[in-house]
Design a protein around this motif. Structure first.
Motif, PDB file in Angstrom:
ATOM      1  N   VAL A 228       0.862  -1.175   0.000  1.00  0.00           N
ATOM      2  CA  VAL A 228       0.000   0.000   0.000  1.00  0.00           C
ATOM      3  C   VAL A 228       0.899   1.227   0.000  1.00  0.00           C
ATOM      4  O   VAL A 228       1.835   1.309   0.807  1.00  0.00           O
ATOM      5  N   SER A 229       0.638   2.175  -0.902  1.00  0.00           N
ATOM      6  CA  SER A 229       1.445   3.392  -0.994  1.00  0.00           C
ATOM      7  C   SER A 229       0.574   4.619  -0.785  1.00  0.00           C
ATOM      8  O   SER A 229      -0.634   4.597  -1.043  1.00  0.00           O
ATOM      9  N   ILE A 230       1.200   5.681  -0.336  1.00  0.00           N
ATOM     10  CA  ILE A 230       0.493   6.946  -0.161  1.00  0.00           C
ATOM     11  C   ILE A 230       1.454   8.097  -0.421  1.00  0.00           C
ATOM     12  O   ILE A 230       2.656   7.995  -0.116  1.00  0.00           O
ATOM     13  N   GLY A 231       0.948   9.156  -1.007  1.00  0.00           N
ATOM     14  CA  GLY A 231       1.757  10.346  -1.203  1.00  0.00           C
ATOM     15  C   GLY A 231       1.751  11.224   0.036  1.00  0.00           C
ATOM     16  O   GLY A 231       0.948  11.017   0.957  1.00  0.00           O
ATOM     17  N   ALA A 232       2.644  12.171   0.078  1.00  0.00           N
ATOM     18  CA  ALA A 232       2.686  13.130   1.183  1.00  0.00           C
ATOM     19  C   ALA A 232       1.917  14.382   0.789  1.00  0.00           C
ATOM     20  O   ALA A 232       2.012  14.838  -0.348  1.00  0.00           O
ATOM     21  N   PRO A 233       1.145  14.963   1.708  1.00  0.00           N
ATOM     22  CA  PRO A 233       0.423  16.191   1.376  1.00  0.00           C
ATOM     23  C   PRO A 233       1.388  17.345   1.169  1.00  0.00           C
ATOM     24  O   PRO A 233       2.455  17.393   1.791  1.00  0.00           O
ATOM     25  N   PRO A 234       1.057  18.284   0.309  1.00  0.00           N
ATOM     26  CA  PRO A 234       1.929  19.453   0.126  1.00  0.00           C
ATOM     27  C   PRO A 234       1.961  20.282   1.399  1.00  0.00           C
ATOM     28  O   PRO A 234       0.932  20.500   2.047  1.00  0.00           O
ATOM     29  N   GLU A 304      -5.643  18.551  16.020  1.00  0.00           N
ATOM     30  CA  GLU A 304      -4.804  18.960  14.890  1.00  0.00           C
ATOM     31  C   GLU A 304      -4.698  17.849  13.856  1.00  0.00           C
ATOM     32  O   GLU A 304      -4.686  18.104  12.646  1.00  0.00           O
ATOM     33  N   LEU A 305      -4.605  16.604  14.327  1.00  0.00           N
ATOM     34  CA  LEU A 305      -4.524  15.488  13.385  1.00  0.00           C
ATOM     35  C   LEU A 305      -5.817  15.359  12.587  1.00  0.00           C
ATOM     36  O   LEU A 305      -5.791  15.173  11.362  1.00  0.00           O
ATOM     37  N   GLU A 306      -6.952  15.466  13.261  1.00  0.00           N
ATOM     38  CA  GLU A 306      -8.225  15.367  12.548  1.00  0.00           C
ATOM     39  C   GLU A 306      -8.370  16.485  11.514  1.00  0.00           C
ATOM     40  O   GLU A 306      -8.870  16.260  10.411  1.00  0.00           O
ATOM     41  N   GLN A 307      -7.912  17.672  11.856  1.00  0.00           N
ATOM     42  CA  GLN A 307      -7.966  18.775  10.895  1.00  0.00           C
ATOM     43  C   GLN A 307      -7.063  18.494   9.701  1.00  0.00           C
ATOM     44  O   GLN A 307      -7.437  18.743   8.546  1.00  0.00           O
ATOM     45  N   ALA A 308      -5.859  17.963   9.983  1.00  0.00           N
ATOM     46  CA  ALA A 308      -4.927  17.664   8.896  1.00  0.00           C
ATOM     47  C   ALA A 308      -5.463  16.572   7.975  1.00  0.00           C
ATOM     48  O   ALA A 308      -5.187  16.570   6.766  1.00  0.00           O
ATOM     49  N   LEU A 309      -6.233  15.648   8.515  1.00  0.00           N
ATOM     50  CA  LEU A 309      -6.746  14.536   7.712  1.00  0.00           C
ATOM     51  C   LEU A 309      -7.713  15.001   6.635  1.00  0.00           C
ATOM     52  O   LEU A 309      -7.919  14.314   5.631  1.00  0.00           O
ATOM     53  N   THR A 310      -8.303  16.157   6.816  1.00  0.00           N
ATOM     54  CA  THR A 310      -9.239  16.656   5.816  1.00  0.00           C
ATOM     55  C   THR A 310      -8.530  16.997   4.506  1.00  0.00           C
ATOM     56  O   THR A 310      -9.169  17.053   3.456  1.00  0.00           O
ATOM     57  N   SER A 311      -7.197  17.225   4.587  1.00  0.00           N
ATOM     58  CA  SER A 311      -6.444  17.558   3.377  1.00  0.00           C
ATOM     59  C   SER A 311      -5.423  16.483   3.016  1.00  0.00           C
ATOM     60  O   SER A 311      -4.634  16.665   2.097  1.00  0.00           O
ATOM     61  N   ALA A 312      -5.455  15.339   3.744  1.00  0.00           N
ATOM     62  CA  ALA A 312      -4.496  14.260   3.438  1.00  0.00           C
ATOM     63  C   ALA A 312      -4.863  13.593   2.122  1.00  0.00           C
ATOM     64  O   ALA A 312      -6.035  13.474   1.786  1.00  0.00           O
ATOM     65  N   PRO A 313      -3.864  13.140   1.331  1.00  0.00           N
ATOM     66  CA  PRO A 313      -4.153  12.529   0.037  1.00  0.00           C
ATOM     67  C   PRO A 313      -4.778  11.157   0.190  1.00  0.00           C
ATOM     68  O   PRO A 313      -4.575  10.477   1.188  1.00  0.00           O
ATOM     69  N   ALA A 314      -5.547  10.769  -0.814  1.00  0.00           N
ATOM     70  CA  ALA A 314      -6.051   9.403  -0.850  1.00  0.00           C
ATOM     71  C   ALA A 314      -4.908   8.456  -1.156  1.00  0.00           C
ATOM     72  O   ALA A 314      -4.037   8.774  -1.980  1.00  0.00           O
ATOM     73  N   PRO A 315      -4.858   7.285  -0.501  1.00  0.00           N
ATOM     74  CA  PRO A 315      -3.772   6.351  -0.763  1.00  0.00           C
ATOM     75  C   PRO A 315      -3.754   5.870  -2.212  1.00  0.00           C
ATOM     76  O   PRO A 315      -4.795   5.705  -2.827  1.00  0.00           O
ATOM     77  N   GLU A 316      -2.560   5.680  -2.721  1.00  0.00           N
ATOM     78  CA  GLU A 316      -2.410   5.095  -4.047  1.00  0.00           C
ATOM     79  C   GLU A 316      -2.631   3.597  -3.936  1.00  0.00           C
ATOM     80  O   GLU A 316      -2.291   2.979  -2.956  1.00  0.00           O
ATOM     81  N   ARG A 317      -3.192   2.999  -4.937  1.00  0.00           N
ATOM     82  CA  ARG A 317      -3.461   1.556  -4.910  1.00  0.00           C
ATOM     83  C   ARG A 317      -2.450   0.818  -5.768  1.00  0.00           C
ATOM     84  O   ARG A 317      -1.943   1.342  -6.714  1.00  0.00           O
TER      85      ARG A 317
END
Length: 317
Positions: A228-234, A304-317
């Motif tokens: 499972v891969s995921i990008g980093a948010p800007p 703060e984590l919950e707020q950040a999750l609103t802009s976190a990227p969707a995981p790459e499949r």
């Protein structure tokens, strides 16, 4: 109140003396295991840290910092000076470390119930004579607890390369969750691709191996070949101090929320649904993103984590 024995972290505290070009020095509480403990407590998990903390100004600074998040600190009472590290930051916020560390961890008794999860790594598992004490403690808790490990390689403290690799592999074999950066793996195995080394580690015992890639996000490897891969948010980077530690505390917080920590959960952890792992990674990279956006190793609290999750990227499949 959270159970203070729920999660146990074993490892060093370090006073990070941060130096920026043309700016006065700043002293931040640090040390990879201490940062993870602080991050876990900030996320509402009862956390105990077994460490060495000297009776000096740096020790008091770090002790107060940990206590402010609710971390219970247990020391061996040796009175050894608090370790320090000079952190030189370049214009992009990337950190280079110079250490003044001794690690001689002696016997420490953990009162109350045994922990359901133990985390260790970094200097604590690489620098003798304390590394042997850490390994003994981890072995003693493993029958009741899941174990996580982050080598957090610091080349100047690793000593002989072959011996350092042996120590790391010994810790990997004891662990259920392993996290390493691609830079860690390149140092340990310079002739092997980080992904290949991670898969080889997976075959030695862990339920999951996570590899962080800085601004490139992260990838996780599961038994059976799933990844499972995921990008980093800007994010505008203030500095990268504590980014990997925030990723680790975010990972453990997410696994705890799914009931995947503790020896009784070991089988379920090994058969974790990739969809669950995608969410774990999403939470881990969001935690790291909050941390790099501000100076020092200051991981997010729950809000703060919950707020950040609103802009976190969707995981790459």
């Amino acid at each position: 109140m959270p159970d203070s024995a729920a999660l146990l972290v074993i490892g060093e505290c370090v006073a990070d003396i941060v130096r920026l070009p043309e700016a006065p020095d700043r002293i931040h509480p640090g040390g990879s295991p201490a940062n993870v403990a602080y991050g876990l407590a900030r996320l509402g998990l009862g956390t105990t840290l077994i460490t060495q903390l000297g009776p000096d100004s740096n020790g008091r600074l770090i002790g107060e910092h940990l206590a402010s998040a609710g971390v219970r600190v247990l020391t061996d009472g040796s009175g050894a000076p608090t370790p320090a590290a000079t952190v030189d930051l370049d214009e992009a916020g990337r950190a280079a470390y110079t250490f003044e560390i001794t690690w001689t961890l002696g016997a420490v008794q953990l009162p109350g119930e045994p922990p359901r999860h133990v985390h260790t790594g970094s200097v604590a598992t690489a620098l003798e004579p304390g590394a042997a004490s850490v390994l003994d403690l981890v072995r003693s808790f493993r029958p009741a607890a899941t174990v996580s490990y982050d080598p957090n390689v610091r080349p100047g403290l690793m000593g002989d390369h072959a011996r350092a690799v042996h120590r790391a592999e010994r810790c990997v074999a004891l662990s259920d969750v392993v996290k390493a950066s691609d830079e860690d793996l390149r140092w340990l195995y310079p002739d092997e691709a980080p992904e290949k080394a991670a898969v080889r580690w997976l075959h030695s015992g862990p339920a999951v191996v996570l590899v962080t890639r800085g601004a490139g996000g992260a990838v996780a490897f599961l038994p059976g070949g799933a990844t499972v891969s995921i990008g980093a948010p800007p994010v505008r980077v203030a500095d990268t101090v504590g980014a990997g530690d925030a990723f680790m505390s975010g990972t453990l917080h997410a696994l705890a929320s799914y009931g995947l920590l503790g020896a009784q959960a070991r089988a379920r952890l090994r058969s974790m649904d990739p969809a669950v792992l995608r969410d774990v990674l999403r939470r881990a990279v969001a935690s790291a993103a909050v941390t790099v956006a501000r100076a020092g190793a200051l991981p997010p609290d729950e809000a703060e984590l919950e707020q950040a999750l609103t802009s976190a990227p969707a995981p790459e499949r």
